[in-house]
Design an enzyme around this catalytic site. Structure first.
Site, PDB file in Angstrom:
ATOM      1  N   HIS A 262       0.854  -1.199   0.000  1.00 52.54           N
ATOM      2  CA  HIS A 262       0.000   0.000   0.000  1.00 52.54           C
ATOM      3  C   HIS A 262       0.880   1.235   0.000  1.00 52.54           C
ATOM      4  O   HIS A 262       1.946   1.237   0.618  1.00 52.54           O
ATOM      5  CB  HIS A 262      -0.901   0.011   1.245  1.00 52.54           C
ATOM      6  N   GLU A 321      -7.895  -5.340  -0.150  1.00 60.57           N
ATOM      7  CA  GLU A 321      -8.456  -6.126  -1.249  1.00 60.57           C
ATOM      8  C   GLU A 321      -8.395  -7.628  -1.020  1.00 60.57           C
ATOM      9  O   GLU A 321      -9.157  -8.381  -1.594  1.00 60.57           O
ATOM     10  CB  GLU A 321      -7.740  -5.790  -2.567  1.00 60.57           C
TER      11      GLU A 321
HETATM   12  N1  COA Z   1       3.864  -7.443  -4.804  1.00 57.53           N
HETATM   13  C1  COA Z   1       5.194  -7.462  -5.028  1.00 57.53           C
HETATM   14  N2  COA Z   1       5.980  -6.383  -4.964  1.00 57.53           N
HETATM   15  C2  COA Z   1       5.378  -5.231  -4.615  1.00 57.53           C
HETATM   16  C3  COA Z   1       4.026  -5.146  -4.339  1.00 57.53           C
HETATM   17  C4  COA Z   1       3.258  -6.308  -4.436  1.00 57.53           C
HETATM   18  N3  COA Z   1       1.938  -6.301  -4.186  1.00 57.53           N
HETATM   19  N4  COA Z   1       3.733  -3.868  -4.039  1.00 57.53           N
HETATM   20  C5  COA Z   1       4.868  -3.181  -4.114  1.00 57.53           C
HETATM   21  N5  COA Z   1       5.861  -4.009  -4.459  1.00 57.53           N
HETATM   22  C6  COA Z   1       7.291  -3.672  -4.608  1.00 57.53           C
HETATM   23  C7  COA Z   1       7.571  -2.982  -5.925  1.00 57.53           C
HETATM   24  O1  COA Z   1       7.811  -3.911  -6.928  1.00 57.53           O
HETATM   25  C8  COA Z   1       8.771  -2.161  -5.553  1.00 57.53           C
HETATM   26  O2  COA Z   1       9.880  -3.043  -5.518  1.00 57.53           O
HETATM   27  P1  COA Z   1      11.347  -2.505  -5.925  1.00 57.53           P
HETATM   28  O3  COA Z   1      11.726  -1.543  -4.825  1.00 57.53           O
HETATM   29  O4  COA Z   1      12.159  -3.764  -5.935  1.00 57.53           O
HETATM   30  O5  COA Z   1      11.211  -1.842  -7.257  1.00 57.53           O
HETATM   31  C9  COA Z   1       8.477  -1.747  -4.113  1.00 57.53           C
HETATM   32  O6  COA Z   1       7.613  -2.744  -3.590  1.00 57.53           O
HETATM   33  C10 COA Z   1       7.815  -0.403  -3.990  1.00 57.53           C
HETATM   34  O7  COA Z   1       6.747  -0.359  -4.928  1.00 57.53           O
HETATM   35  P2  COA Z   1       6.017   0.955  -5.399  1.00 57.53           P
HETATM   36  O8  COA Z   1       5.331   0.672  -6.683  1.00 57.53           O
HETATM   37  O9  COA Z   1       6.940   2.107  -5.332  1.00 57.53           O
HETATM   38  O10 COA Z   1       5.000   1.137  -4.233  1.00 57.53           O
HETATM   39  P3  COA Z   1       3.662   1.939  -4.301  1.00 57.53           P
HETATM   40  O11 COA Z   1       3.506   2.654  -3.020  1.00 57.53           O
HETATM   41  O12 COA Z   1       3.576   2.783  -5.531  1.00 57.53           O
HETATM   42  O13 COA Z   1       2.591   0.760  -4.443  1.00 57.53           O
HETATM   43  C11 COA Z   1       0.549  -0.346  -4.638  1.00 57.53           C
HETATM   44  C12 COA Z   1       1.356   0.703  -3.855  1.00 57.53           C
HETATM   45  C13 COA Z   1      -0.763  -0.595  -3.923  1.00 57.53           C
HETATM   46  C14 COA Z   1       0.282   0.187  -6.048  1.00 57.53           C
HETATM   47  C15 COA Z   1       1.388  -1.669  -4.717  1.00 57.53           C
HETATM   48  O14 COA Z   1       1.693  -2.130  -3.414  1.00 57.53           O
HETATM   49  C16 COA Z   1       0.672  -2.751  -5.516  1.00 57.53           C
HETATM   50  O15 COA Z   1       0.765  -2.773  -6.735  1.00 57.53           O
HETATM   51  N6  COA Z   1      -0.050  -3.703  -4.835  1.00 57.53           N
HETATM   52  C17 COA Z   1      -0.752  -4.738  -5.553  1.00 57.53           C
HETATM   53  C18 COA Z   1      -2.096  -4.227  -6.044  1.00 57.53           C
HETATM   54  C19 COA Z   1      -3.091  -4.031  -4.947  1.00 57.53           C
HETATM   55  O16 COA Z   1      -3.252  -4.883  -4.073  1.00 57.53           O
HETATM   56  N7  COA Z   1      -3.800  -2.888  -5.007  1.00 57.53           N
HETATM   57  C20 COA Z   1      -4.795  -2.535  -4.039  1.00 57.53           C
HETATM   58  C21 COA Z   1      -4.318  -1.411  -3.188  1.00 57.53           C
HETATM   59  S1  COA Z   1      -5.434  -1.079  -1.862  1.00 57.53           S
END
Ligand code: COA
Length: 380
Positions: A262, A321
Site C-alpha cells: 500500500h 483487497e
Molecule cells: N507485490 C510485489 N511487490 C510489490 C508489491 C506487491 N503487491 N507492491 C509493491 N511491491 C514492490 C515494488 O515492486 C517495488 O519493488 P522494488 O523496490 O524492488 O522496485 C516496491 O515494492 C515499492 O513499490 P512501489 O510501486 O513504489 O510502491 P507503491 O507505493 O507505488 O505501491 C501499490 C502501492 C498498492 C500500487 C502496490 O503495493 C501494488 O501494486 N499492490 C498490488 C495491487 C493491490 O493490491 N492494489 C490494491 C491497493 S489497496
C-alpha cells in the site's frame, strides 16, 4: 520574482494535497479515522446509510434523521429509462465500465446538474448513492440474460442490492456483511479516485462529472481493481502448501502480488482486520467458503513471509483487497463485478469530497517539471 518549482516525489508520494474533515489514514499506526471515529468503532456498528450521513453532514444521524434519510433515498433507487438504455448497450462490457457509462447519464435526471450549491450537491449525492447498487445489479442480470428485478423499498441498502442480484432476500448475515464492507470502504483519505474527483470538482464542475471521473480512476488494478485478481490468485494457488512456490514464482517473474502492499500503510491495513472477521463469519455458512477462507489465511502468512524475504524493507502487508475478495465471493458475487461493488460503497465518500471541495472553492492546478529538450530550431 521568478517562480521556483520544487520537483515533487514520483506519484506525489507523501504530498499533502488537501485538507479534509472526512477521513484520515495513518499508515504507521495502521489507523483509519472516518469523520472522527476509528474504523473499528464504526464497522459492524453503524449502517452504511448512517456512515454516509456522517460524511455528508458531519455527524452520525439521530433516529429521526436516519429515518428521514432512508425515506428520501429509497425511492431514488429505481433507474430512469435513459440510464437503462446505456446499461443494456453495455451488457457485454465489464461492470465497472457499464457503471461509469451509466453514471454519466444520471445528470439527465437532476433538475439543474450544474448547481453545485451544498443543498444541490447533497441531493445529487443521495441520488448517486441510491442508484449505484441498482445499476450494478441491473447490469449483472442483463449480462447473464436474466430478468431484471426492481428495487424493494422495504429492504436496507445492502439487503436490497443482494435481492436485486440474486432474486431472493439475503440472509441477515449476508446483508450485514455487505453493509459492513461498504462502511469499511466508504472513504480513505486522498486515494487516487477521490483525488481525481476532487480535481474535477475544483474546477466548479458538477457532482456527476466528478463521480464519473472517480469511477475511471478506481477501475485500475493498482487501486480498486485488485480483488478480482486476488480471487484468481487464490484459485490458482489451490492449497496452502503450494503458496510458497507460487508466490516465489510470481515475484521471480517480476509480477506483483495482488492484495498486498500500500502507498500509505506500512503496517497491516486496518480494513483487512475488519474484513477478515466478516469473511470468517460469512464462511461459516458454506463449507466451500470455509475451505477457501482457511486456505487464504494460511496462504496470507506464507505470502507475507516471502515478500519480507524477497522485498526486504518495503513493508508489504495485507491490504483491504485480500479479504474483500473473500467477502464478495461468499456473497455469491462474480469477481468481474467486485470493483463495481466497491464503487457502491465508495460513492458516498466521493460525494462527500465533492461537497467539501465545492465548499472550499479553490482550483487544484499543480505544475509539472519539464524534462524535455529546449531550444530546438526548425530546419525548414
Ligand atoms: N507485490 C510485489 N511487490 C510489490 C508489491 C506487491 N503487491 N507492491 C509493491 N511491491 C514492490 C515494488 O515492486 C517495488 O519493488 P522494488 O523496490 O524492488 O522496485 C516496491 O515494492 C515499492 O513499490 P512501489 O510501486 O513504489 O510502491 P507503491 O507505493 O507505488 O505501491 C501499490 C502501492 C498498492 C500500487 C502496490 O503495493 C501494488 O501494486 N499492490 C498490488 C495491487 C493491490 O493490491 N492494489 C490494491 C491497493 S489497496
Amino acid at each position: 520574482m521568478p517562480l521556483t518549482i520544487t520537483p515533487t516525489p514520483r506519484g506525489l508520494e507523501g504530498v499533502v494535497a488537501a485538507q479534509t474533515r472526512l477521513s484520515h489514514v495513518d499508515g504507521i499506526a495502521g489507523e483509519l479515522i472516518i469523520g472522527g471515529y476509528e474504523l473499528k468503532e464504526l464497522a459492524g456498528r453503524v449502517s452504511f446509510e448512517e456512515a454516509a450521513h456522517l460524511l455528508w453532514r458531519g455527524a452520525l444521524p439521530g433516529t429521526d434523521e436516519l429515518r428521514e434519510l432512508r425515506r428520501e433515498i429509497t425511492p431514488l433507487r429505481a433507474l430512469p429509462e435513459d440510464t437503462m438504455r446505456v446499461v443494456r448497450a453495455a451488457a457485454k462490457a465489464p461492470p465497472i465500465d457499464a457503471l461509469r457509462m451509466a453514471c454519466a447519464t444520471l445528470s439527465l435526471d437532476l433538475p439543474d446538474p450544474d448547481d453545485i450549491a451544498p443543498s444541490a450537491d447533497i441531493e445529487a449525492a443521495k441520488m448517486l448513492t441510491a442508484r449505484f447498487p441498482t445499476l450494478v445489479a441491473a447490469h449483472a442480470r442483463i449480462s447473464e440474460g436474466k430478468e431484471l428485478i426492481a428495487p424493494r423499498a422495504d429492504l436496507s441498502h445492502a439487503a436490497n442490492f443482494l435481492y436485486m442480484v440474486h432474486g431472493k432476500e439475503p440472509n441477515p448475515i449476508a446483508a450485514r456483511a455487505l453493509d459492513t464492507y461498504w462502511v469499511t470502504v466508504i472513504d480513505h483519505g486522498m486515494n487516487a479516485s477521490t483525488f481525481a474527483g476532487r480535481v474535477i470538482a475544483s474546477t466548479r464542475s458538477d457532482m456527476v462529472s466528478a463521480v464519473t471521473g472517480s469511477i475511471g480512476a478506481l477501475k485500475g488494478p493498482l487501486h480498486g481493481g485488485a480483488p478480482g485478481p486476488v480471487l484468481d490468485m487464490l484459485v490458482d494457488i489451490g492449497s496452502a502448501d503450494r503458496a510458497e512456490a507460487w508466490v516465489r514464482n510470481e515475484l521471480k517473474a517480476g509480477r506483483r502480488i495482488m492484495g498486498f502492499g500500500h502507498r500509505v500503510y506500512k503496517v497491516r491495513d486496518p480494513r483487512a482486520d475488519v474484513l477478515s472477521k466478516v469473511a470468517d463469519e460469512m464462511s461459516a455458512v458454506h463449507l466451500e467458503d470455509r475451505k477457501l477462507f482457511d486456505m487464504a489465511r494460511a496462504a496470507e502468512q506464507t505470502i507475507l513471509k516471502v515478500l519480507d524475504e524477497v522485498k526486504p524493507g518495503r513493508n508489504l502487508r495485507t491490504n483491504v483487497e485480500f479479504y474483500t475478495a473473500l467477502v464478495l465471493q461468499a456473497l455469491g458475487l462474480k469477481p468481474r463485478s467486485f470493483v463495481a461493488v466497491f464503487a457502491c460503497g465508495r460513492v458516498a465518500g466521493w460525494c462527500a469530497h465533492v461537497i467539501e471541495q465545492h465548499t472550499e472553492d479553490h482550483l487544484i492546478r499543480p505544475q509539472s517539471e519539464y524534462i524535455g529538450q529546449r531550444g530546438l530550431g526548425l530546419e525548414r
